[in-house]
Scaffold this motif. Sequence first.
Motif, PDB file in Angstrom:
ATOM      1  N   CYS A   1       0.847  -1.196   0.000  1.00 20.63           N
ATOM      2  CA  CYS A   1       0.000   0.000   0.000  1.00 20.63           C
ATOM      3  C   CYS A   1       0.884   1.249   0.000  1.00 20.63           C
ATOM      4  N   SER A   2       0.262   2.377  -0.186  1.00 26.05           N
ATOM      5  CA  SER A   2       1.028   3.619  -0.293  1.00 26.05           C
ATOM      6  C   SER A   2       1.557   4.021   1.079  1.00 26.05           C
ATOM      7  N   ALA A   3       2.268   5.113   1.106  1.00 24.62           N
ATOM      8  CA  ALA A   3       2.851   5.585   2.372  1.00 24.62           C
ATOM      9  C   ALA A   3       1.785   6.198   3.276  1.00 24.62           C
ATOM     10  N   MET A   4       0.557   6.229   2.790  1.00 26.21           N
ATOM     11  CA  MET A   4      -0.521   6.776   3.631  1.00 26.21           C
ATOM     12  C   MET A   4      -0.604   6.000   4.940  1.00 26.21           C
ATOM     13  N   ALA A   5      -0.852   6.718   6.013  1.00 29.64           N
ATOM     14  CA  ALA A   5      -0.917   6.057   7.322  1.00 29.64           C
ATOM     15  C   ALA A   5      -1.919   4.919   7.286  1.00 29.64           C
ATOM     16  N   GLY A   6      -1.479   3.749   7.749  1.00 32.06           N
ATOM     17  CA  GLY A   6      -2.387   2.610   7.922  1.00 32.06           C
ATOM     18  C   GLY A   6      -3.142   2.232   6.669  1.00 32.06           C
ATOM     19  N   CYS A   7      -2.484   2.257   5.508  1.00 31.62           N
ATOM     20  CA  CYS A   7      -3.135   1.820   4.255  1.00 31.62           C
ATOM     21  C   CYS A   7      -4.465   2.518   4.025  1.00 31.62           C
ATOM     22  N   GLY A   8      -4.401   3.797   3.879  1.00 25.97           N
ATOM     23  CA  GLY A   8      -5.625   4.501   3.510  1.00 25.97           C
ATOM     24  C   GLY A   8      -6.473   4.921   4.698  1.00 25.97           C
ATOM     25  N   LYS A   9      -6.066   4.590   5.916  1.00 22.75           N
ATOM     26  CA  LYS A   9      -6.844   5.035   7.083  1.00 22.75           C
ATOM     27  C   LYS A   9      -6.685   6.541   7.193  1.00 22.75           C
ATOM     28  N   SER A  10      -7.803   7.240   7.347  1.00 27.18           N
ATOM     29  CA  SER A  10      -7.646   8.694   7.478  1.00 27.18           C
ATOM     30  C   SER A  10      -7.840   9.092   8.936  1.00 27.18           C
ATOM     31  N   TYR A  11      -6.903   9.896   9.406  1.00 32.35           N
ATOM     32  CA  TYR A  11      -6.939  10.363  10.792  1.00 32.35           C
ATOM     33  C   TYR A  11      -7.540  11.763  10.848  1.00 32.35           C
ATOM     34  N   ASP A  12      -7.991  12.155  12.060  1.00 31.76           N
ATOM     35  CA  ASP A  12      -8.569  13.492  12.232  1.00 31.76           C
ATOM     36  C   ASP A  12      -7.513  14.522  12.606  1.00 31.76           C
ATOM     37  N   GLY A  13      -6.257  14.135  12.525  1.00 32.28           N
ATOM     38  CA  GLY A  13      -5.201  15.074  12.886  1.00 32.28           C
ATOM     39  C   GLY A  13      -3.964  14.293  13.259  1.00 32.28           C
ATOM     40  N   GLU A  14      -2.936  15.030  13.702  1.00 34.84           N
ATOM     41  CA  GLU A  14      -1.701  14.344  14.092  1.00 34.84           C
ATOM     42  C   GLU A  14      -1.093  15.038  15.304  1.00 34.84           C
ATOM     43  N   VAL A  15      -0.139  14.330  15.926  1.00 37.22           N
ATOM     44  CA  VAL A  15       0.614  14.921  17.021  1.00 37.22           C
ATOM     45  C   VAL A  15       2.038  14.374  16.917  1.00 37.22           C
ATOM     46  N   ASN A  16       3.019  15.293  16.974  1.00 41.64           N
ATOM     47  CA  ASN A  16       4.433  14.901  16.840  1.00 41.64           C
ATOM     48  C   ASN A  16       5.061  14.817  18.222  1.00 41.64           C
ATOM     49  N   VAL A  17       5.381  13.596  18.615  1.00 44.70           N
ATOM     50  CA  VAL A  17       5.910  13.361  19.957  1.00 44.70           C
ATOM     51  C   VAL A  17       7.395  13.029  19.857  1.00 44.70           C
ATOM     52  N   TYR A  18       8.203  13.733  20.671  1.00 43.79           N
ATOM     53  CA  TYR A  18       9.665  13.560  20.668  1.00 43.79           C
ATOM     54  C   TYR A  18      10.052  13.157  22.089  1.00 43.79           C
ATOM     55  N   ASN A  19      10.516  11.918  22.241  1.00 40.34           N
ATOM     56  CA  ASN A  19      10.734  11.363  23.581  1.00 40.34           C
ATOM     57  C   ASN A  19      12.083  10.649  23.628  1.00 40.34           C
ATOM     58  N   TRP A  20      12.506  10.280  24.827  1.00 37.86           N
ATOM     59  CA  TRP A  20      13.697   9.462  25.009  1.00 37.86           C
ATOM     60  C   TRP A  20      13.484   8.091  24.374  1.00 37.86           C
ATOM     61  N   GLY A  21      14.572   7.427  24.003  1.00 35.67           N
ATOM     62  CA  GLY A  21      14.462   6.064  23.478  1.00 35.67           C
ATOM     63  C   GLY A  21      13.964   5.113  24.564  1.00 35.67           C
ATOM     64  N   GLU A  22      13.178   4.132  24.162  1.00 35.81           N
ATOM     65  CA  GLU A  22      12.654   3.098  25.075  1.00 35.81           C
ATOM     66  C   GLU A  22      12.023   3.701  26.321  1.00 35.81           C
ATOM     67  N   TYR A  23      11.171   4.694  26.109  1.00 29.33           N
ATOM     68  CA  TYR A  23      10.644   5.433  27.257  1.00 29.33           C
ATOM     69  C   TYR A  23       9.128   5.556  27.200  1.00 29.33           C
ATOM     70  N   ILE A  24       8.508   4.553  26.559  1.00 28.43           N
ATOM     71  CA  ILE A  24       7.044   4.528  26.535  1.00 28.43           C
ATOM     72  C   ILE A  24       6.624   3.076  26.331  1.00 28.43           C
ATOM     73  N   ALA A  25       5.549   2.667  26.994  1.00 26.26           N
ATOM     74  CA  ALA A  25       5.088   1.281  26.851  1.00 26.26           C
ATOM     75  C   ALA A  25       4.678   1.046  25.397  1.00 26.26           C
ATOM     76  N   ASN A  26       5.241  -0.004  24.790  1.00 27.19           N
ATOM     77  CA  ASN A  26       5.067  -0.175  23.334  1.00 27.19           C
ATOM     78  C   ASN A  26       4.528  -1.546  22.947  1.00 27.19           C
ATOM     79  N   GLY A  27       3.977  -2.265  23.928  1.00 26.83           N
ATOM     80  CA  GLY A  27       3.413  -3.571  23.597  1.00 26.83           C
ATOM     81  C   GLY A  27       4.369  -4.729  23.815  1.00 26.83           C
ATOM     82  N   GLU A  28       5.661  -4.423  24.040  1.00 30.42           N
ATOM     83  CA  GLU A  28       6.633  -5.505  24.320  1.00 30.42           C
ATOM     84  C   GLU A  28       6.398  -6.063  25.721  1.00 30.42           C
ATOM     85  N   ASP A  29       6.796  -7.329  25.908  1.00 30.83           N
ATOM     86  CA  ASP A  29       6.711  -7.972  27.241  1.00 30.83           C
ATOM     87  C   ASP A  29       5.316  -7.843  27.851  1.00 30.83           C
TER      88      ASP A  29
END
Length: 340
Positions: A1-29
């Motif tokens: 699919c194209s570079a569109m977010a989530g294969c054509g999924k349209s979002y109502d906006g965006e937010v750019n988050v800049y954080n430390w590495g490995e510093y948010i729960a991401n589904g691992e473990d």
Amino acid sequence: CSAMAGCGKSYDGEVNVYNWGEYIANGEDDTLDVIDEFEKEYNIKVNYTTYETNEELYNMLKNSNVSYDVIIPSDYMISKLISENMLQELDYSNIPNKDNLMERFKNLSCDPEGKYTVCYSWGVTSMVYDKTKVATKPTSWEALWDKSLSGDILMFNNSRDAMAIAMQLCGINPANCTKEDVDKAAAKLSEQKPLLKKYVMDQVFTEMENSQSAIAPYYAGDIVMMMENNEDLDYAMPENGSNLFYDAMCIPTCSKNKENAEKFINFMQSPEIAAANFEYLYYATPNQKAYDEYLDEDIKNNELIFPSDEYLDKCYVFTNVPDDVYSYMQEQFVKIQADK
């Protein structure tokens, strides 16, 4: 699919988050993927990138034309960003979950009027040691100068943390230091240099988890992780306090999505999200509701992760030292490391 977010999924906006590495729960473990949860709940796309140091974050904000909406700097860097007018005041009516914070972390020392910050996580510096190599549980940073452990001691490979430990031992408050204080700390670190195995940051995990070194100073949350991976390890907290550090969510002046940023900050402080994030990070949560309602008793009673108020009152928080003092501190530290 194209570079569109989530294969054509349209979002109502965006937010750019800049954080430390490995510093948010991401589904691992088996942790929750909190970014995924936020996107599902608000249909706002999170563009997430990471940095390794506060200085890298600062340089990115200062010298490039990027636009970030949420950043998570540490105490002293927040002071610097506020003094240089690089943060926007938050509209707390959009962040009702700020009320979930513990009293101590509602108004941070770097933001005394509580205009720019929502605390993200906190902890203290402490020591991790190998019980097979160190006979008695240390009670002071002096253990890092113990000649009987020569060649088996690790030290922070960053000037701010290393100098602070030396300053404490010299009876200096590291929060507001002068060049003269740096000289005294440098002399103390020079005495330590011949006893060291090496200066480390992330390498501390390999060294301590594989029983290759006897003792190291590090951050509480990481020490807990090391102890889980090696039953010979234990922690030792300096009796007269140490560095209390915290990171907080802020919105930089370059933000183009302030409302979405406030939604993200508020979401991160909902109790179940804050608890899930804590379970991944092991850095203490400042969220009282998450602490009360979601954490196990043995975690709550772990004095390394959640030191008593009495202990925290003995700790100091880094402030933004003047640029010339900070540069001097770094120069002196490099010099000590280079000395044979």
